[in-house]
Design an enzyme around this catalytic site. Structure first.
Site, PDB file in Angstrom:
ATOM      1  N   HIS A 193       8.044   8.175 -27.348  1.00  0.00           N
ATOM      2  CA  HIS A 193       7.055   9.102 -26.796  1.00  0.00           C
ATOM      3  C   HIS A 193       7.259  10.542 -27.302  1.00  0.00           C
ATOM      4  O   HIS A 193       6.331  11.193 -27.768  1.00  0.00           O
ATOM      5  CB  HIS A 193       7.115   9.050 -25.259  1.00  0.00           C
ATOM      6  N   LYS A 219       7.531  22.922 -14.517  1.00  0.00           N
ATOM      7  CA  LYS A 219       6.707  21.772 -14.126  1.00  0.00           C
ATOM      8  C   LYS A 219       6.359  21.825 -12.642  1.00  0.00           C
ATOM      9  O   LYS A 219       5.212  21.572 -12.255  1.00  0.00           O
ATOM     10  CB  LYS A 219       7.406  20.453 -14.481  1.00  0.00           C
ATOM     11  N   HIS A 258      -0.410  10.114 -27.858  1.00  0.00           N
ATOM     12  CA  HIS A 258      -0.705   8.830 -27.201  1.00  0.00           C
ATOM     13  C   HIS A 258      -1.419   7.875 -28.161  1.00  0.00           C
ATOM     14  O   HIS A 258      -1.169   6.664 -28.140  1.00  0.00           O
ATOM     15  CB  HIS A 258      -1.569   9.055 -25.956  1.00  0.00           C
ATOM     16  N   ASN A 283      -0.176  18.238 -21.221  1.00  0.00           N
ATOM     17  CA  ASN A 283      -0.538  17.214 -22.207  1.00  0.00           C
ATOM     18  C   ASN A 283      -0.596  17.784 -23.629  1.00  0.00           C
ATOM     19  O   ASN A 283      -1.149  17.147 -24.532  1.00  0.00           O
ATOM     20  CB  ASN A 283      -1.893  16.595 -21.855  1.00  0.00           C
ATOM     21  N   HIS A 317      -0.281  15.549 -26.623  1.00  0.00           N
ATOM     22  CA  HIS A 317      -0.381  14.176 -26.140  1.00  0.00           C
ATOM     23  C   HIS A 317      -1.636  13.436 -26.602  1.00  0.00           C
ATOM     24  O   HIS A 317      -1.627  12.205 -26.626  1.00  0.00           O
ATOM     25  CB  HIS A 317      -0.304  14.139 -24.608  1.00  0.00           C
ATOM     26  N   ARG A 338      -2.921  21.529 -14.847  1.00  0.00           N
ATOM     27  CA  ARG A 338      -1.875  20.532 -15.177  1.00  0.00           C
ATOM     28  C   ARG A 338      -2.088  19.913 -16.555  1.00  0.00           C
ATOM     29  O   ARG A 338      -1.123  19.459 -17.184  1.00  0.00           O
ATOM     30  CB  ARG A 338      -1.796  19.446 -14.084  1.00  0.00           C
ATOM     31  N   LYS A 340       3.314  11.402 -11.532  1.00  0.00           N
ATOM     32  CA  LYS A 340       2.469  10.529 -12.363  1.00  0.00           C
ATOM     33  C   LYS A 340       3.205   9.214 -12.548  1.00  0.00           C
ATOM     34  O   LYS A 340       4.333   9.199 -13.060  1.00  0.00           O
ATOM     35  CB  LYS A 340       2.210  11.163 -13.734  1.00  0.00           C
ATOM     36  N   ARG A 389       0.816  -1.235   0.000  1.00  0.00           N
ATOM     37  CA  ARG A 389       0.000   0.000   0.000  1.00  0.00           C
ATOM     38  C   ARG A 389       0.845   1.279   0.000  1.00  0.00           C
ATOM     39  O   ARG A 389       0.408   2.336   0.426  1.00  0.00           O
ATOM     40  CB  ARG A 389      -0.968   0.027   1.183  1.00  0.00           C
ATOM     41  N   GLU A 410      -4.185  17.063 -11.543  1.00  0.00           N
ATOM     42  CA  GLU A 410      -4.689  17.375 -12.880  1.00  0.00           C
ATOM     43  C   GLU A 410      -6.192  17.638 -12.911  1.00  0.00           C
ATOM     44  O   GLU A 410      -6.917  17.114 -13.751  1.00  0.00           O
ATOM     45  CB  GLU A 410      -4.316  16.263 -13.868  1.00  0.00           C
ATOM     46  N   GLU A 425       9.819  17.307 -25.122  1.00  0.00           N
ATOM     47  CA  GLU A 425       9.071  17.778 -23.948  1.00  0.00           C
ATOM     48  C   GLU A 425       9.511  19.200 -23.564  1.00  0.00           C
ATOM     49  O   GLU A 425       8.716  19.981 -23.037  1.00  0.00           O
ATOM     50  CB  GLU A 425       9.261  16.836 -22.750  1.00  0.00           C
TER      51      GLU A 425
END
Ligand code: NAD
Ligand code: GLY
Length: 360
Positions: A266, A228, A253, A246, A249, A242, A144, A122, A238, A186
């Protein structure tokens, strides 16, 4: 340089530092975290071959006992199969809650080891020691974590923050050109939608950056991490701003998914996505043709791709429908509002498909 990710408003011990320098005495920064016994270093084959024994020696001389979990190179490791392998190894080594996981590698290792840390027992403590430009400027910061699903990128994951991020630019010495510019994509993203001065710097210093001039690399890493950290401080989960990170993206993606996470990297996929998003922005009168051209030129000049691969608009739209920003048959798109500025807009898939038909 030391940058603080300040999450004190969320929880009293959630904040952490990002250290950026060269030749960092890593052991000195790990000791004060209160590591009692062991650390598990999750890494990939190439990084292990290059730096495994040196990091092991550094830790041992700081009184920390490391054991290694070595995964294959590349995106295919960010899968349920290798996540399960990490759990197996942690259990086999009787890894305890007071031990630490160190993600030592690129974004693939950071995302996977971060998610293993979030979920094993956990939640166990973890540290990010990124080794690619992409992981220096983006994935190691902000918490993330996750893995890919065959149907969609990063579909399984958690927000889970590291205890410290240690960015030593010397690791970039061994990075090949394709990986360097992959991470550079990026950095272009930050400049394009958040920081016109950074964008100008990238335009004016491209040759130095690509040739790995240390001061230029340090500058773009510091600037990216500052931008960032500021966004993550405002919106860790997000819920709003935030999402600007993206930019490029949504299509990016989809491209990665359609290629089954092989062939294209990526940063390459989001480069195509950024050019697409800028053309959409122009269509919606949010930016000038000059903005589209500047972005496309910087991307092309750095050696990154801009052409949309030849999948059908239908395939793109179906892949995009699994994006985390989809709601009621439309997607929250990040658009560019001239260099350094952005705008969110909900776009429906019929409009996106039509627009894609004209470009493919
Ligand atoms: P990667 O982790 O696959 O690393 C790229 C390649 O570089 C690998 O083959 C690796 O073995 C090699 N490598 C790593 N360090 C090296 C070094 N110092 N010298 C030589 N070779 C080295 O890829 P990446 O581009 O670092 O990361 C991409 C991943 O990051 C994607 O899965 C993407 O979704 C994710 N990502 C996550 C976030 C986030 O916020 N969590 C943000 C951006 C991207
Ligand atoms: N790379 C996108 C984010 O961290 O939000």
């Amino acid at each position: 340089m030391k940058i603080k990710v300040d999450l004190s408003h969320a929880s009293k011990d959630a904040s952490y530092d990002i250290l950026i320098d060269s030749n960092i005495p890593i052991g000195e920064f790990l000791k004060p975290l209160g590591i009692k016994k062991r650390v598990c270093i999750v890494t990939c084959t190439t990084v292990n071959n290059l730096y495994g024994s040196s990091i092991s020696n550094v830790l041992k001389s700081a009184g920390i006992e490391p054991f290694f979990i070595v995964l294959p190179d590349g995106e295919s490791a960010k899968s349920i199969k290798y996540l399960s392998y990490v759990y197996d190894e942690l259990i086999k080594n009787r890894f305890e809650r007071s031990d630490y996981i160190i993600a030592f590698g690129g974004g693939v290792i950071g995302d996977l080891a971060g998610y293993a840390s979030a979920s094993y027992l956990r939640g166990v403590n973890f540290v990010q020691i990124p080794t690619t430009l992409l992981s220096d400027v983006d994935s190691s910061v902000g918490g993330k974590t996750g893995i890919d699903h065959p149907a969609g990128k990063n579909l399984i994951g958690a927000f889970y923050q590291p205890k410290i991020v240690i960015i030593d630019v010397d690791f970039l010495n061994s990075l090949d050109n394709r990986e360097l510019i992959n991470g550079f994509a990026e950095v272009i993203k930050y400049g394009a939608v958040l920081d016109e001065d950074l964008f100008l710097y990238l335009e004016n210093n491209l040759a130095k950056i690509i040739s790995k001039d240390k001061q230029s690399l340090m500058h773009i890493i510091e600037r990216s991490c500052l931008l960032k950290a500021d966004i993550v401080n405002k919106d860790e989960r997000e819920g709003g701003i935030r999402s600007v990170l993206n930019f490029g993206h949504s299509l990016g993606h989809a491209i990665e998914t359609l290629y089954s996470y092989k062939t294209i990297k990526h940063g390459e996929a989001i480069s195509i996505g950024m050019v697409f998003a800028s053309k959409l922005s122009k269509e919606l009168n949010l930016c000038s043709l000059e903005t589209v051209n500047r972005l496309e030129t910087l991307i092309k000049n750095s050696g990154l791709p801009t052409e949309i691969p030849k999948f059908s608009p239908e395939e793109y739209v179906n892949a995009m429908k699994l994006d985390k920003k989809v709601e009621d048959e439309s997607i929250k798109f990040v658009l560019i509002n001239n260099i350094g500025n952005f705008k969110f807009k909900k776009l429906d898939f019929t409009f996106i498909r039509k627009f894609l038909e004209n470009l493919i």
